[in-house]
Design a protein around this motif. Structure first.
Motif, PDB file in Angstrom:
ATOM      1  N   TYR A  13       0.846  -1.188   0.000  1.00  0.00           N
ATOM      2  CA  TYR A  13       0.000   0.000   0.000  1.00  0.00           C
ATOM      3  C   TYR A  13       0.887   1.245   0.000  1.00  0.00           C
ATOM      4  CZ  TYR A  13       1.299   0.236   4.911  1.00  0.00           C
ATOM      5  OH  TYR A  13       2.022   0.316   6.070  1.00  0.00           O
ATOM      6  N   ARG A  14       0.273   2.389  -0.204  1.00  0.00           N
ATOM      7  CA  ARG A  14       0.959   3.687  -0.152  1.00  0.00           C
ATOM      8  C   ARG A  14       0.239   4.584   0.851  1.00  0.00           C
ATOM      9  NH1 ARG A  14       4.653   4.102  -4.143  1.00  0.00           N
ATOM     10  NH2 ARG A  14       4.337   2.844  -6.003  1.00  0.00           N
ATOM     11  N   GLY A  15       0.873   4.820   1.990  1.00  0.00           N
ATOM     12  CA  GLY A  15       0.329   5.731   2.993  1.00  0.00           C
ATOM     13  C   GLY A  15      -0.744   5.122   3.870  1.00  0.00           C
ATOM     14  N   LEU A  16      -1.035   5.840   4.958  1.00  0.00           N
ATOM     15  CA  LEU A  16      -1.959   5.333   5.973  1.00  0.00           C
ATOM     16  C   LEU A  16      -3.391   5.170   5.473  1.00  0.00           C
ATOM     17  CD1 LEU A  16      -0.733   7.223   9.158  1.00  0.00           C
ATOM     18  CD2 LEU A  16      -0.298   4.857   8.478  1.00  0.00           C
ATOM     19  N   CYS A 146       0.694  -9.147   6.458  1.00  0.00           N
ATOM     20  CA  CYS A 146       1.890  -8.360   6.738  1.00  0.00           C
ATOM     21  C   CYS A 146       1.830  -7.113   5.866  1.00  0.00           C
ATOM     22  CB  CYS A 146       3.152  -9.169   6.451  1.00  0.00           C
ATOM     23  SG  CYS A 146       3.247 -10.704   7.413  1.00  0.00           S
ATOM     24  N   LEU A 147       1.811  -5.955   6.495  1.00  0.00           N
ATOM     25  CA  LEU A 147       1.575  -4.693   5.813  1.00  0.00           C
ATOM     26  C   LEU A 147       2.883  -3.980   5.472  1.00  0.00           C
ATOM     27  CD1 LEU A 147      -1.264  -3.367   8.160  1.00  0.00           C
ATOM     28  CD2 LEU A 147      -1.532  -4.625   6.028  1.00  0.00           C
ATOM     29  N   TYR A 148       3.071  -3.677   4.186  1.00  0.00           N
ATOM     30  CA  TYR A 148       4.289  -3.017   3.702  1.00  0.00           C
ATOM     31  C   TYR A 148       3.940  -1.766   2.914  1.00  0.00           C
ATOM     32  CZ  TYR A 148       7.073  -7.045   5.039  1.00  0.00           C
ATOM     33  OH  TYR A 148       7.714  -8.026   5.763  1.00  0.00           O
ATOM     34  N   ASP A 149       4.419  -0.631   3.392  1.00  0.00           N
ATOM     35  CA  ASP A 149       4.207   0.649   2.719  1.00  0.00           C
ATOM     36  C   ASP A 149       5.233   0.782   1.595  1.00  0.00           C
ATOM     37  OD1 ASP A 149       3.959   3.322   1.934  1.00  0.00           O
ATOM     38  OD2 ASP A 149       3.612   4.014   3.989  1.00  0.00           O
ATOM     39  N   GLY A 171      -3.227  -3.183  -4.838  1.00  0.00           N
ATOM     40  CA  GLY A 171      -4.328  -2.428  -5.410  1.00  0.00           C
ATOM     41  C   GLY A 171      -5.682  -2.934  -4.949  1.00  0.00           C
ATOM     42  N   GLY A 172      -5.716  -3.497  -3.727  1.00  0.00           N
ATOM     43  CA  GLY A 172      -6.957  -4.010  -3.168  1.00  0.00           C
ATOM     44  C   GLY A 172      -7.379  -5.375  -3.688  1.00  0.00           C
ATOM     45  N   MET A 173      -6.563  -5.967  -4.570  1.00  0.00           N
ATOM     46  CA  MET A 173      -6.905  -7.283  -5.133  1.00  0.00           C
ATOM     47  C   MET A 173      -6.070  -8.378  -4.469  1.00  0.00           C
ATOM     48  SD  MET A 173      -7.417  -6.375  -9.211  1.00  0.00           S
ATOM     49  CE  MET A 173      -6.041  -7.333  -9.584  1.00  0.00           C
ATOM     50  N   LEU A 174      -6.716  -9.478  -4.096  1.00  0.00           N
ATOM     51  CA  LEU A 174      -6.046 -10.638  -3.530  1.00  0.00           C
ATOM     52  C   LEU A 174      -5.584 -11.540  -4.671  1.00  0.00           C
ATOM     53  CD1 LEU A 174      -5.269 -12.487  -1.148  1.00  0.00           C
ATOM     54  CD2 LEU A 174      -7.608 -13.362  -1.202  1.00  0.00           C
TER      55      LEU A 174
END
Length: 191
Positions: A13-16, A146-149, A171-174
């Motif tokens: 993702y990009r940003g909070l 696991c969240l990676y910015d 992009g929100g797709m699994l």
């Protein structure tokens, strides 16, 4: 997003705001399903996650009985001021094993991984830890995100992250991850 037992997903993702577009629905759905929800945040305080969830569902009982457990990375990944793969796997084992013992049929866990950029001792174990999680996941009915910015991590680290996660959210797709490498093979190649 539909997760199943054993899922180990990396989320790019990009940003909070984009992080929360994945994080909050993931936790909300878990609470609606009656799942145990464990969340470790690094770039925001736990209260911010709780407030976002409380904006559209009542989380009072879930927080009180710890069905929803939101913690800081300093209290989990970096306990004692350092990271240890073994200690973190013990944390997950106690937390998720404890949830099973309490009668939860499924646990949703999530960790924001920016703690690994802190320079604390042991953070160089990040990628080996991610590979080892794949051995841990079959032990319990659980899924771990696991969240990676993308704005914070180097391309080199992100490529290794891809190699250690069977599934990815982009992009929100699994998506199934064609770059995933079995932990035995991956760790043997790093020696």
């Amino acid at each position: 997003m539909h997760v199943t037992a054993g899922d180990h997903l990396c989320v790019f993702y990009r940003g909070l705001a984009e992080r929360d577009e994945i994080l909050i629905p993931y936790l909300r759905q878990g609470l609606l399903n009656g799942d145990k929800c464990l969340c470790v945040v690094d770039t925001t305080e736990p209260e911010a996650v709780l407030a976002a969830l409380a904006s559209d569902i009542d989380i009072t009982a879930s927080v009180a009985d710890r069905t929803l457990d939101v913690r800081r990375s300093a209290d989990t990944y970096l306990r004692g001021g350092a990271f240890s793969t073994e200690a973190m796997l013990e944390f997950w084992d106690e937390a998720i094993g404890g949830a099973c013992a309490q009668g939860y049929a499924f646990t949703r866990a999530v960790g924001e991984m920016t703690w690994s950029l802190s320079g604390q001792p042991g953070v160089d174990e990040l990628i080996a830890y991610e590979a080892e999680l794949n051995r841990f996941l079959p032990r319990y009915p659980q899924a771990i995100l696991c969240l990676y910015d993308l704005e914070r991590f180097s391309g080199e680290v992100l490529m290794d992250v891809l190699k250690t996660h069977p599934k990815v959210i982009l992009g929100g797709m699994l998506l199934s991850n064609p770059y995933y490498i079995d932990p035995d093979e991956f760790l043997a190649g790093r020696r």
